[in-house]
Design an enzyme around this catalytic site. Structure first.
Site, PDB file in Angstrom:
ATOM      1  N   GLU A 187      45.075  52.827  25.190  1.00  0.00           N
ATOM      2  CA  GLU A 187      43.884  53.544  25.656  1.00  0.00           C
ATOM      3  C   GLU A 187      43.065  54.085  24.486  1.00  0.00           C
ATOM      4  O   GLU A 187      41.826  54.046  24.507  1.00  0.00           O
ATOM      5  CB  GLU A 187      44.277  54.692  26.595  1.00  0.00           C
ATOM      6  CG  GLU A 187      44.950  54.269  27.884  1.00  0.00           C
ATOM      7  CD  GLU A 187      43.996  53.624  28.887  1.00  0.00           C
ATOM      8  OE1 GLU A 187      42.788  53.528  28.597  1.00  0.00           O
ATOM      9  OE2 GLU A 187      44.471  53.208  29.960  1.00  0.00           O
ATOM     10  N   ARG A 191      39.233  52.618  23.910  1.00  0.00           N
ATOM     11  CA  ARG A 191      38.173  53.592  24.167  1.00  0.00           C
ATOM     12  C   ARG A 191      37.613  54.185  22.876  1.00  0.00           C
ATOM     13  O   ARG A 191      36.397  54.216  22.677  1.00  0.00           O
ATOM     14  CB  ARG A 191      38.693  54.722  25.066  1.00  0.00           C
ATOM     15  CG  ARG A 191      39.139  54.270  26.439  1.00  0.00           C
ATOM     16  CD  ARG A 191      39.674  55.439  27.260  1.00  0.00           C
ATOM     17  NE  ARG A 191      40.431  54.996  28.416  1.00  0.00           N
ATOM     18  CZ  ARG A 191      40.137  55.309  29.684  1.00  0.00           C
ATOM     19  NH1 ARG A 191      39.104  56.064  29.950  1.00  0.00           N
ATOM     20  NH2 ARG A 191      40.898  54.865  30.674  1.00  0.00           N
ATOM     21  N   ASP A 319      46.837  42.197  32.535  1.00  0.00           N
ATOM     22  CA  ASP A 319      45.459  41.697  32.514  1.00  0.00           C
ATOM     23  C   ASP A 319      44.868  41.369  31.146  1.00  0.00           C
ATOM     24  O   ASP A 319      44.584  40.215  30.807  1.00  0.00           O
ATOM     25  CB  ASP A 319      44.542  42.673  33.263  1.00  0.00           C
ATOM     26  CG  ASP A 319      44.698  44.126  32.822  1.00  0.00           C
ATOM     27  OD1 ASP A 319      45.467  44.402  31.877  1.00  0.00           O
ATOM     28  OD2 ASP A 319      44.038  44.998  33.416  1.00  0.00           O
ATOM     29  N   GLU A 452      35.433  46.011  36.940  1.00  0.00           N
ATOM     30  CA  GLU A 452      35.816  44.613  36.702  1.00  0.00           C
ATOM     31  C   GLU A 452      34.965  43.599  37.462  1.00  0.00           C
ATOM     32  O   GLU A 452      34.600  42.539  36.928  1.00  0.00           O
ATOM     33  CB  GLU A 452      37.301  44.417  37.045  1.00  0.00           C
ATOM     34  CG  GLU A 452      38.252  44.951  35.993  1.00  0.00           C
ATOM     35  CD  GLU A 452      38.332  46.468  35.980  1.00  0.00           C
ATOM     36  OE1 GLU A 452      38.704  47.035  34.941  1.00  0.00           O
ATOM     37  OE2 GLU A 452      38.026  47.090  37.026  1.00  0.00           O
TER      38      GLU A 452
END
Length: 578
Positions: A187, A191, A319, A452
Site C-alpha cells: 500500500e 500510494r 490481481d 476498476e
C-alpha cells in the site's frame, strides 16, 4: 487708415441678416450650405457612433472568445499543457477540438474532484483519509497524508494549480516518514512512492523525488529475505520487516509482485540501481518455479520462494501481480531486456482463459477462482481491472490472437458494467456469485468507491474508439453522484441494495476513480499510453528509454535518460469492511 476701416466694415456686413434679406439668392445659398454642412457633421457623428458601437461589439466578442479560450485551457488544464507536450511540441489539435458532451462531462468530474478535495482540506488536511459523515480525518496509513499524496497527480492533470501548490507545500514542509508505524509495503509503494514519483514526472519538482527516495529507502529492508521475496510489513522508523500473522508467515502474491513499476522508475530517476535490483530479483525468483499455466497461488513462502497451497484468483491478493508483468514490459519500451515479463504474462493469460465461464441465460462472461482442482463461480469487482489489462496487452499479439484477447476484454467489461446495473443503486457490490439460470447475484454487498471497472472502460475506449464505454462510465459517475455524494465529501455504501452509507472517503477515489473518469472524457493524448504507464493506483509514470539489460548510468550517478518536464505556466488490501 480710412481705407482700412472701410474694408473692415464691408466684411462685417456679411454677418448682418439684413444683407441677406435684400438678396434672396444668397440667402438660399447660405441656407443650403448650412443644411449640407449640418448633414455632413451629423453623418460623421453617426459614423463615429457606429464605429464606437462596432468597437464595443468587437471588444465583447473578444472577451467572449477569451473566456472560451480560458474554458478550453481549463479543460485541457493549464498544467496539462506540460503533460501532453513532450520536447516542447505544440499541444495536439484533438485536445482543443473536443466534443461538447465530453467537455461537460469532464467539468462535472472536475467539480466532483474539487468537492472531494475541498472536503478533505476542510476536515482532514494532512491526515490519511476523510470520514465525511463525522467530518474528521483518520490516519489509516500511519499519518502519511495518503489522500493528499494520492491526489497530487489528479490535481495536476485536472489543472487545479492552487490546490496542487498547497498540497506541494504540505509535502515539502510536513510530510515525515520517520514514524513508529508498521506499514504495508504494498500500500505504501503504490500510494505514496507511486504518487510522489508521478507528481515528480508531471511537475519536475525535485521535492517529490526526494520524498519518494526517503520512503523507498525505509521499505527496502523488506526484501532482505533468503529468496528475495519481500515481507509485506515493515516499521518505517525501525525496520523489522515481517509478515502478518493471518498469512501463516507467508507473503501475499500481489503484495510481493506489485512494486516493479515504482522501484524501477525510482532507479531510472535517481541513477541508483538498488531499487530496481530488489524488485527485479522477485521476478527472477518467480521464474524459477513459474507454473505452466502461469497462475500462482496467493501465498508465497518468502524463505524458499515457493508457492503455498492456496487460492488462485485475479481478485483480492492476486490481481496486480499479473497487471505488473504486462506493465513492466510496457515501462521497459517492450525491448529485449523486459521480454521475459511479456512471456510470463502471456503464459498467465493462457491460464486465465482456463478460468473463463459464461452464465445462463444471459451469457455474461466471468472469471472463476481456483482452489486445487476445483473452480469457484465467484468474481471480485477488483478483477474488473482485467478487461483493461487485456486491451493494453492485446497489441503485443499477432492479429488473430489480438482480436481474440480484445473480444474477451469487451465481454468481461460488459459483465463488470452489469455488476453496477444489476443493483437498485446502480453501484457494484464487492463480489458476485454466478449460478445456472440466475446469471449473477451480489455476494458482499458494500461499495467503497472502487475504480476498476472505470479503469477498464478507459482502456477499451482508447483502443476501440467506441463511445459506448464513455456512456457506461457516465452512468457509473451519475450513480456515485446520486448515492455517494454528501455535503462533506463522498462516502461508500454499506449495502448497494439499500443505499445505506458508510463513513469513509477512500484515498483511491481521488487517485483512481475520479482520475479515470476524467480521462475517459478526455482526448487520448492527455496522458498518452504511448508515453505513460499507470501503476495499480492510477499514478502515471513516464516511460523512459531503456537501452540494454542493465540500466545505463552516468559516472555522476544520474540516469542517462530522465523525464521530460514542463513546469506550471488498494487496492486489494481491503479484505475487511471500513
Amino acid at each position: 487708415m480710412a481705407r482700412g476701416r472701410s474694408s473692415s466694415s464691408s466684411r462685417w456686413r456679411y454677418l448682418h441678416p439684413s444683407y441677406y434679406l435684400k438678396r434672396p439668392k444668397r440667402l438660399a445659398l447660405v441656407f443650403i450650405s448650412f443644411v449640407v454642412i449640418t448633414f455632413v457633421i451629423w453623418d460623421r457623428q453617426s459614423l463615429i457612433r457606429e464605429h464606437e458601437d462596432e468597437i464595443s461589439k468587437l471588444k465583447q466578442e473578444m472577451s467572449r472568445f477569451q473566456e472560451q479560450l480560458r474554458e478550453v485551457e481549463g479543460n485541457v488544464g493549464n498544467l496539462g499543457e506540460g503533460i501532453i507536450s513532450t520536447n516542447d511540441k505544440v499541444i495536439s489539435k484533438d485536445v482543443v477540438d473536443m466534443d461538447p458532451v465530453n467537455q461537460q462531462r469532464r467539468e462535472k468530474v472536475k467539480e466532483a474532484m474539487l468537492h472531494a478535495w475541498s472536503s478533505y482540506e476542510k476536515y482532514a488536511w494532512g491526515q490519511d483519509e476523510l470520514q465525511p459523515q463525522s467530518k474528521n480525518g483518520v490516519n489509516s496509513f500511519g499519518g502519511l497524508g495518503a489522500t493528499l499524496v494520492d491526489s497530487l497527480d489528479t490535481l495536476y492533470i485536472m489543472g487545479l494549480e492552487d490546490e496542487f501548490q498547497r498540497a506541494r507545500e504540505w509535502v515539502a514542509n510536513s510530510l515525515d516518514f520517520n514514524k513508529d508505524y508498521v506499514a504495508s509495503v504494498f500500500e505504501t509503494t503504490i500510494r505514496v512512492v507511486g504518487g510522489l514519483l508521478s507528481a515528480y514526472d508531471l511537475s519536475g519538482d525535485e521535492i517529490f523525488l526526494e520524498k519518494a527516495k526517503d520512503i523507498a529507502d525505509r521499505l527496502l529492508p523488506a526484501w532482505n529475505t533468503a529468496s528475495g521475496i519481500p515481507y509485506n510489513r515493515i516499521n518505517l522508523a525501525h525496520g523489522n520487516p515481517h509478515n502478518p500473522g493471518w498469512t501463516g508467515g507467508d507473503s501475499v502474491l500481489a503484495d510481493s509482485g506489485t512494486e516493479q513499476l515504482e522501484f524501477i522508475a525510482l532507479s531510472q530517476r535517481t541513477g541508483d540501481p538498488k531499487y530496481q535490483q530488489k524488485v527485479e530479483n522477485v521476478i527472477t525468483q518467480f521464474q524459477k518455479t513459474f507454473p505452466s499455466d502461469g497462475l500462482l497461488p496467493i501465498f508465497i513462502n518468502p524463505h524458499s520462494g515457493t508457492a503455498s497451497h492456496s487460492t488462485i484468483t485475479f481478485g483480492a491478493m492476486g490481481d496486480s501481480f499479473y497487471e505488473y508483468l504486462l506493465k513492466a514490459w510496457v515501462q521497459g519500451n517492450k525491448t529485449e531486456a523486459v521480454k521475459h515479463y511479456r512471456q510470463m504474462w502471456e503464459t498467465s493469460m493462457e491460464g486465465l482463459l482456463s478460468l473463463i465461464r459464461k452464465t445462463s441465460p444471459s451469457s455474461f462472461t466471468y472469471i472463476c477462482e481456483k482452489n486445487g482442482d476445483s473452480l469457484s463461480d465467484k468474481m471480485d469487482e477488483l478483477a474488473c481491472f482485467v478487461p483493461g489489462m487485456l486491451a493494453l496487452g492485446s497489441s503485443g499479439y499477432g492479429p488473430e490472437k489480438a482480436e481474440k484477447i480484445l473480444s474477451l476484454a469487451k465481454e468481461l467489461a460488459w459483465t463488470c458494467y452489469n455488476f453496477y446495473q444489476s443493483t437498485p443503486t446502480n453501484l457494484a457490490g464487492e463480489n458476485y456469485f454466478f449460478r445456472n439460470g440466475a446469471d449473477m447475484s451480489v455476494g458482499t454487498s458494500w461499495n467503497i468507491l472502487r475504480p476498476e471497472t472505470v479503469e477498464s472502460l478507459v482502456y477499451l475506449w482508447r483502443f476501440t474508439g467506441n463511445k459506448t464505454y464513455q456512456d457506461w462510465g457516465w452512468n457509473i459517475f451519475q450513480a456515485f453522484e446520486k448515492n455517494s455524494r454528501i455535503d462533506s465529501g463522498y462516502v461508500g455504501l454499506r449495502d448497494v441494495n439499500t443505499g445505506s452509507k458508510d463513513n469513509m472517503m477512500q484515498s483511491f477515489f481521488l487517485a483512481e476513480t475520479l482520475k479515470y473518469l476524467y480521462l475517459l472524457f478526455s482526448p487520448p493524448s492527455l496522458i498518452s499510453f504511448d508515453e505513460w504507464v499507470f501503476n495499480t493506483e492510477a499514478h502515471p509514470l513516464r516511460i523512459i528509454p531503456r537501452n540494454d539489460k542493465e540500466e545505463s548510468l552516468r559516472a555522476d550517478g544520474k540516469a542517462n535518460s530522465r523525464p521530460v518536464h514542463k513546469r506550471f505556466g488498494r487496492k486489494h488490501g481491503r479484505t475487511g469492511y471500513n
